[in-house]
Structures are given as structure tokens and as C-alpha cells.
Design a protein around this motif. Structure first.
Motif, PDB file in Angstrom:
ATOM      1  N   LEU A  97       4.353   2.265   7.178  1.00 52.75           N
ATOM      2  CA  LEU A  97       3.244   1.963   6.275  1.00 52.75           C
ATOM      3  C   LEU A  97       2.178   1.172   7.026  1.00 52.75           C
TER       4      LEU A  97
ATOM      5  N   GLN B 273      -2.461  -2.620   4.540  1.00 50.65           N
ATOM      6  CA  GLN B 273      -3.447  -2.443   3.472  1.00 50.65           C
ATOM      7  C   GLN B 273      -4.086  -1.055   3.498  1.00 50.65           C
TER       8      GLN B 273
ATOM      9  N   LEU C 247      -2.235   1.619   3.734  1.00 53.69           N
ATOM     10  CA  LEU C 247      -1.196   2.497   3.197  1.00 53.69           C
ATOM     11  C   LEU C 247      -0.991   3.687   4.130  1.00 53.69           C
TER      12      LEU C 247
ATOM     13  N   VAL D 178      -2.234  -0.760  -3.616  1.00 58.61           N
ATOM     14  CA  VAL D 178      -1.162  -1.037  -2.659  1.00 58.61           C
ATOM     15  C   VAL D 178       0.145  -1.317  -3.402  1.00 58.61           C
ATOM     16  N   GLU D 179       0.066  -2.141  -4.425  1.00 61.79           N
ATOM     17  CA  GLU D 179       1.265  -2.493  -5.188  1.00 61.79           C
ATOM     18  C   GLU D 179       1.872  -1.269  -5.871  1.00 61.79           C
TER      19      GLU D 179
ATOM     20  N   VAL E 269       3.630   1.085  -3.181  1.00 62.91           N
ATOM     21  CA  VAL E 269       4.927   0.595  -2.718  1.00 62.91           C
ATOM     22  C   VAL E 269       5.978   0.740  -3.820  1.00 62.91           C
TER      23      VAL E 269
ATOM     24  N   ILE F 108       6.138  -2.105   8.110  1.00 67.36           N
ATOM     25  CA  ILE F 108       4.728  -2.387   7.837  1.00 67.36           C
ATOM     26  C   ILE F 108       4.066  -2.931   9.096  1.00 67.36           C
TER      27      ILE F 108
ATOM     28  N   ALA G  30       1.378  -5.624   0.793  1.00 62.24           N
ATOM     29  CA  ALA G  30       2.423  -4.603   0.877  1.00 62.24           C
ATOM     30  C   ALA G  30       3.795  -5.241   1.020  1.00 62.24           C
TER      31      ALA G  30
END
Length: 693
Positions: free
Chosen positions: A82, A85, A87, A98-99, A102, A115, A128
Motif C-alpha cells: 500500500l 496516503q 493507496l 483511505v480509511e 483499508v 505500507i 493508513a
């Protein structure tokens, strides 16, 4: 020391590195039962470029792929890569997107989120990371490895400590270029282990030939997990062979415990699969040892070579390699990974060709003013001041870049529905990642997956030009990337051809060679020449002929190396342009005259006069539109909209093929599109292919 775990990369990074991410889910699924019984720590199966490739080239739903892999490997933990930010797209997204991403990925089968951020800026990774922790999944925060005076072992260890404070469950040393040397790996792992009580994983590519030794020394230092690829999909730009590492550690206190016989069964399967993707195979299969001295990643090195050749400056690579570390330092020693490698490398080329920082690219200005995130070290203060002025900024951006982005999930939900999405969170996220590709995918998804490897293998690209030496007969001549049929009498080794009122000189080589057309130069009498500082495309005349200009005023804008550059008036006086907009220009070519007289080039007409019949004919430019340029050389595949259609700035208007991939060209401005080239045309880098009126 304890038992070392292995993470298998064959169904993600291995085929991304070797075959441009074109492996289909159908080719992965038969191997899943074999992979599932091995006992890997993780199987990397999603993320990176796979999402983009699924919807752009394979007509596969990436979420359906994830669900199928999860179902087919119930005993294994699936890892994804990932881009923090970003993605899986190419911009920073608002926190609510983003939330949601995930959360949805975890729900569909992701067990470990690896990440990373190009700047190693933890702030870009925080959202993330928190979302992944909330989902209850494993969070592995990655250090983008670079070799610079700034990037010391101590600083990397401190970064690992910061990651631990952010909530990381493990640390990854992510060596994307194969620059991590064995004893450096040993020292780095030791230093990180002294700072944090977390598992450490090593990810390194085989590009330089160091990877097997690097993994061994890392394991000796206490690395807990190692990334490998099954042997039949390893080495070259891929990774160390899984079986090799397993056998290397067998019988030691680092023994992986994996069964080589079972691994060989997987290798045999993918050996056959790899044959199917031979048409997409990377030409780089060995070790690029140039990287060991230059510290320039392999992909960046080839890109620099290409840029210099386009500028007829292929012999200046040594100068660029000498300049690049200076630019790297000026840019705060940012790790050289996409997109920062392109930004720093291109600026180094500009400095060599035009003088140090005579021109700064927009991306370079954004980089050193904080728009990509916090730099590892301070950027050159004088350059920052200059960049702020040119960007119209008062100070360097110090906040997290995503702080400037308002919540956008609700907006994405509505737009995805209009684009043909089915209303699920997964489809909204597909649209959010790739809003210009998603509508076509939504409309064609029901047709099922496409075999991209077979499709590519069947494509036949027509040669740019053909002919029999210019001694009479019919020819196909390439003029600025568009093919024309030319009928000639018994001419000599050159002729002049009139295409839509513009004169072109056509030069022929030996019999059987391709004729090449170039714009016939206009005659300039007196005055001071305005010359092109580099090769490229003439985009715009800033004044009308006969206008009085001042010394130092911008009189012409050209495009070169994917950037717009300004050409200044060398003296004050009346300007007369000699080269029209849209023309491919060479380094040092006279583009205009200050105080001189320019006469149009005569159109030579051998007897019988050659006649150019366009096949297909390019439309004439209005001269007033916003040019749409080909970002790279390639083939014009198709238009995405009809002639005269009203488009937005981010709409795709043309699809080209280049470097074995389909690439979309955006409008760049809102308005009506007018095409200046046609499907089937060979395109040059920077060629104007349309205009927005």
C-alpha cells in the motif's frame, strides 16, 4: 538466532517486475493449493500495480481476485503493498477514502498491510496505519532504502523507532533497486533490532546481483522474515529464488523449515505459466552492475539514457551521472523511487543541457517546497526561495499534504454511481483510484477477463516508414508520427514534399531504408536568432509576428522531457517566428528572429512533383487551442471520445501503446477536442496529437 520465515512474492511483485503485472487470476488459482500448504509467513498477492492492471488491461475485478485468492488459500496470510496516503492510485487521497479502502481490503481478505511512502514521511503513513490497526490486521511499515550521505544506519534505526511508535507490528527494509549490500544489511538489521522489539523483514530485488548474499547476511543479523520468489519467476528485476534461500539456510539455526520438494512443484507450474507471458517478458534478465557505482536505480538509468538520446546528447551520460548526486543533495536526499527518481533525474538532465537550475521543472519545485511531504534533509535554501517565488507560495508546506484535502468519500459514491458502478464500496473505491478507467471497466466487466499476454503477442505494429531508396516509385513517409503515401518520379537521394501546405525535406538512405521527413527550415535574414535550448515540441508563440519584445521576455514555450520550458528573447526588438507551433524541433534550431526578416521555405517540386496523400491525413491545427501531447513515443491506438466532444481537464481523450503498455492521454484542459493525429499513427515523444478548443 531463530527460525527464519519466508514471504512468497510470485503472485504479486514477481510478475509485476517481469511481466508488467499482466498475470491473470486464472493462472494464479491452480497454484494456490500448492502455495497454501507450504507454510509461508505471508503470500504477497495484492496491491502495488495489480489493482490498476486488473481494470486497465485484464478486465478483471481486483476485489474479486482478492476474494478468490483468500478462498483458495485459507491457511495463508495474504499481504498487500500500500502506497500510504496514495493507496493504489497516483495522488494523495482524503483520510475518509483511505480509511474506507483499508477497511474494505481487510474485509475482503488482506491479512497484512505493507505500507510505504516515497519520502519516508511517517505523516503520510499515519492514516493508513491507524485504519489497518483498527481492522485488527498486521501492519508492516516499510523503510524505502536509499544510499546517500544522509541515510545512515542510525537514521534508519531512528525511523524504525518512529514507525514502532506509530503502531507498526513489524518493520520492512524495502530495497527496491538492489542497492542493499550484504554487510550493510547485517549492520542495519542489528541497529534496528537494538531500537525496536519488532520483527524485521528484508525485501530486495536481484537487479544488481547482490540479493542472495544480502538476504543471508540479514538473516545472520537477526532478520525474522525474508522476501523471495519461486525460482521459475525469480532473478533479473525480480527477487532471489525461494528454493535457493531455503536450501542455503537448511540445517542451520535459521532453517526455514520449508519443504524444497513441495517448492519445486510450484516452480514447475510457474515455469509453464511464464512461457505464456514471454511476449511481455522484460528484456533485462541479468545483473545491472552500473547501479553499484552510480547508485542510480536501473529503471532510472535507462530513463536518463532515453532522455539524452532524444536530445541528441547521448554522449553526455557521464555529465548527468556527475550532476545527479548534486541535484539529489539539493533535493534533500529524497529516496530515488517513483516518482522522486524521475523528478531528480530529469532535473539533472536539464541542468546539464541548459545550465544549472536555469530551468526548474514544476515537479522539482513542488518536491523541494514540501508538496510531496517532508524531505529527509533540508533542500538547497536558494533553490527553495526561487521555487517558492515561481510557485506563488509564501513558505514551504510543512503540514501533511493530505491535510489540504477535504473529505471526499460521499462525492466518490455519487460519481461512481454515475460512472456505472454497482453501488458497492468496492466499486466506489475502484472509481476513486482510477476515475478515468473505471467507467469502461464497469461497462465491460460482464464480458469477463482478457488474456493480455495473448492480446499483446498478436499485435502487429506497422513500421514508421518504408521505401526503396528514393529512386522513383511509391513510398510511405513518416511526417511527425503520421504516415503519408508519397508517389515520386525518378528523384535523387532527397526531395521536398508538400503536406497540407507545409514543406518537408525527405531524405533517403540506401535502397530499402526508410525515408525520413523533417520540417523544411525557413530562411532568416539578419537579426538575432532565437534558438531552441533543447529538442522537443514547439507549443506556443507568446506574441504575434511583428510584436516588439524586451530582452529576457518569454517569447516561445516548448515541451521537452515531459515539461514545458520557456525560451527568452536574447535582445529587444521586433520578433518574427520561423517555426510553427506543433513542430518537432532540434537542439539549437532557430525558431525566430529578433529584428530580422523571415521568409517562408520554398516548396521544391521535382518532376513529376511528388504528391503526399495522407493515410490518414492529420487535421490542421487551429493555432489557438491548448495542445495535447504524447508523453512518450508509441502508436496511436484509439480515441476515447469523438471529434468535437466536450471534455473535462482530467478526461481521457486518446489511448496509445508504448513500452508494451496502453497509456491514456488526458485532455489537460476543459473544452472541445480536435484531433491532430489518427489511429495507427506512429507518435514521437512530445508530439501534439490533439488540441482543446
Amino acid at each position: 538466532m531463530s527460525k527464519v520465515g519466508i514471504s512468497e512474492l510470485v503472485i504479486r511483485d514477481a510478475h509485476q517486475s517481469l511481466h508488467a503485472t499482466r498475470m491473470t487470476t486464472a493462472d494464479m488459482l491452480p497454484a494456490c493449493p500448492m502455495l497454501d500448504k507450504i507454510g509461508y509467513k505471508f503470500i504477497e498477492g495484492w496491491g502495488g500495480a495489480t489493482y490498476d492492471s486488473c481494470i486497465r488491461f485484464l478486465n478483471e475485478d481486483p476485489w474479486e481476485r482478492l476474494r478468490k485468492l483468500h478462498a483458495a488459500m485459507p491457511n495463508s496470510k495474504i499481504m498487500m503493498l500500500l502506497r500510504a496516503q496514495n493507496l493504489l492510485g497516483y495522488r494523495h487521497y482524503a483520510d475518509d477514502v483511505v480509511e474506507k479502502f483499508v477497511e474494505t481490503a481487510a474485509k475482503n481478505g488482506i491479512d497484512c498491510f505493507r505500507i510505504f511512502d516515497a519520502c519516508n514521511d511517517p505523516r503520510n503513513m499515519e492514516c493508513a496505519t491507524k485504519a489497518a490497526k483498527k481492522s485488527g490486521k498486521h501492519v508492516q511499515m516499510a523503510i524505502s532504502y536509499a544510499v546517500t550521505p544522509y541515510h545512515t544506519i542510525e537514521k534508519y534505526a531512528e525511523l524504525a523507532k518512529t514507525y514502532a511508535d506509530f503502531g507498526a507490528d513489524s518493520i520492512c527494509i524495502k530495497d527496491m533497486s538492489g542497492l542493499l549490500k550484504p554487510y550493510a544489511a547485517y549492520d542495519l538489521v542489528k541497529a534496528i533490532k537494538a531500537k525496536v522489539d519488532l520483527p524485521v523483514e528484508i525485501h530486495t530485488h536481484a537487479t544488481t546481483g547482490l540479493s542472495v548474499a544480502t538476504l543471508l547476511k540479514g538473516a545472520e543479523a537477526g532478520a525474522d522474515w525474508l522476501d523471495t520468489a519461486i525460482s521459475s519467476m525469480s532473478m533479473g528485476t525480480s527477487h532471489s529464488p525461494t528454493e535457493t534461500i531455503v536450501e542455503m539456510l537448511k540445517g542451520t539455526d535459521m532453517d526455514t523449515g520449508l519443504d524444497t520438494s513441495a517448492l519445486l512443484e510450484i516452480a514447475a507450474y510457474f515455469r509453464e505459466v511464464r512461457k505464456h507471458y514471454s511476449s511481455l517478458e522484460s528484456s533485462f534478465l541479468g545483473a545491472d552492475t552500473r547501479i553499484l557505482l552510480s547508485q542510480v536505480p536501473g529503471g532510472m538509468l535507462s530513463n536518463l539514457e532515453s532522455q539524452l538520446k532524444q536530445q541528441n546528447a547521448g554522449d553526455r551520460m557521464d555529465e548527468v551521472l556527475e550532476e545527479l548526486p548534486k541535484v539529489h543533495k539539493d533535493a534533500g536526499y529524497v529516496p530515488l523511487v517513483t516518482p522522486t527518481s524521475q523528478i531528480v533525474g530529469t532535473q539533472a538532465v536539464m541542468n546539464v543541457l541548459m545550465g544549472r537550475y536555469k530551468t526548474m521543472t514544476q515537479d522539482f519545485r513542488n518536491l523541494i517546497t514540501g508538496k510531496f511531504g517532508a524531505l529527509p534533509a533540508e533542500a538547497n535554501a536558494d533553490l527553495v526561495k526561487k521555487a517558492l517565488e515561481q510557485n506563488g507560495m509564501e513558505k514551504v508546506m510543512t503540514c501533511r499534504p493530505a491535510d489540504e484535502i477535504p473529505n471526499e468519500w460521499d462525492k466518490m459514491v455519487e460519481e461512481a454511481k454515475k460512472a456505472g458502478g454497482n453501488g458497492t464500496d468496492e466499486d466506489v473505491l475502484t472509481y476513486a483510484m482510477f476515475p478515468n478507467v473505471a467507467p469502461k471497466f464497469f461497462s465491460e466487466r460482464a464480458k469477463g477477463p482478457v488474456d493480455a499476454a495473448s492480446t499483446f503477442a498478436k499485435k502487429e505494429t506497422a513500421p514508421a516508414a518504408s521505401g526503396n531508396g528514393g529512386k522513383g516509385g511509391s513510398y510511405t513517409v513518416n511526417v511527425n508520427g503520421t504516415a503519408y503515401n508519397v508517389t515520386s518520379g525518378p528523384a535523387g537521394d532527397s526531395m521536398s514534399v508538400n503536406v497540407n501546405g507545409v514543406a518537408y525535406n525527405v531524405s533517403f538512405g540506401p535502397a530499402g531504408s526508410a525515408p525520413v521527413a523533417s520540417a523544411a527550415p525557413a530562411a532568416v535574414t539578419g537579426g538575432v536568432d532565437v534558438k531552441a535550448p533543447v529538442a522537443g515540441t514547439l507549443l506556443k508563440h507568446c506574441f504575434s509576428n511583428g510584436t516588439k519584445v524586451e530582452k529576457g521576455q518569454t517569447v516561445i514555450i516548448i515541451e521537452s522531457m515531459k515539461m514545458e520550458l520557456e525560451v527568452k528573447a536574447p535582445e529587444a526588438g521586433t520578433i518574427t517566428y520561423s517555426v510553427p507551433t506543433g513542430t518537432q524541433i532540434t537542439n539549437g534550431q532557430v525558431l525566430a528572429s529578433i529584428g530580422g526578416v523571415v521568409s517562408a521555405a520554398p516548396v521544391a517540386a521535382p518532376a513529376p512533383a511528388p504528391v503526399a496523400a495522407p493515410s490518414p491525413a492529420p487535421a490542421a491545427s487551429s493555432g489557438s487551442g491548448k495542445p495535447v501531447k504524447a508523453p512518450v513515443a508509441g502508436v496511436f491506438l484509439r480515441t476515447a471520445v469523438s471529434e468535437g466532444a466536450t471534455v473535462g481537464a482530467n478526461d481521457t481523450v486518446i489511448v496509445i501503446e508504448s513500452m508494451k503498455m496502453e497509456l491514456e492521454i488526458k485532455a489537460g484542459a476543459a473544452g472541445k477536442v480536435h484531433f491532430l493525429a489518427s489511429a495507427g499513427s506512429q507518435l514521437t515523444n512530445g508530439q501534439v496529437v490533439a488540441e482543446i478548443l
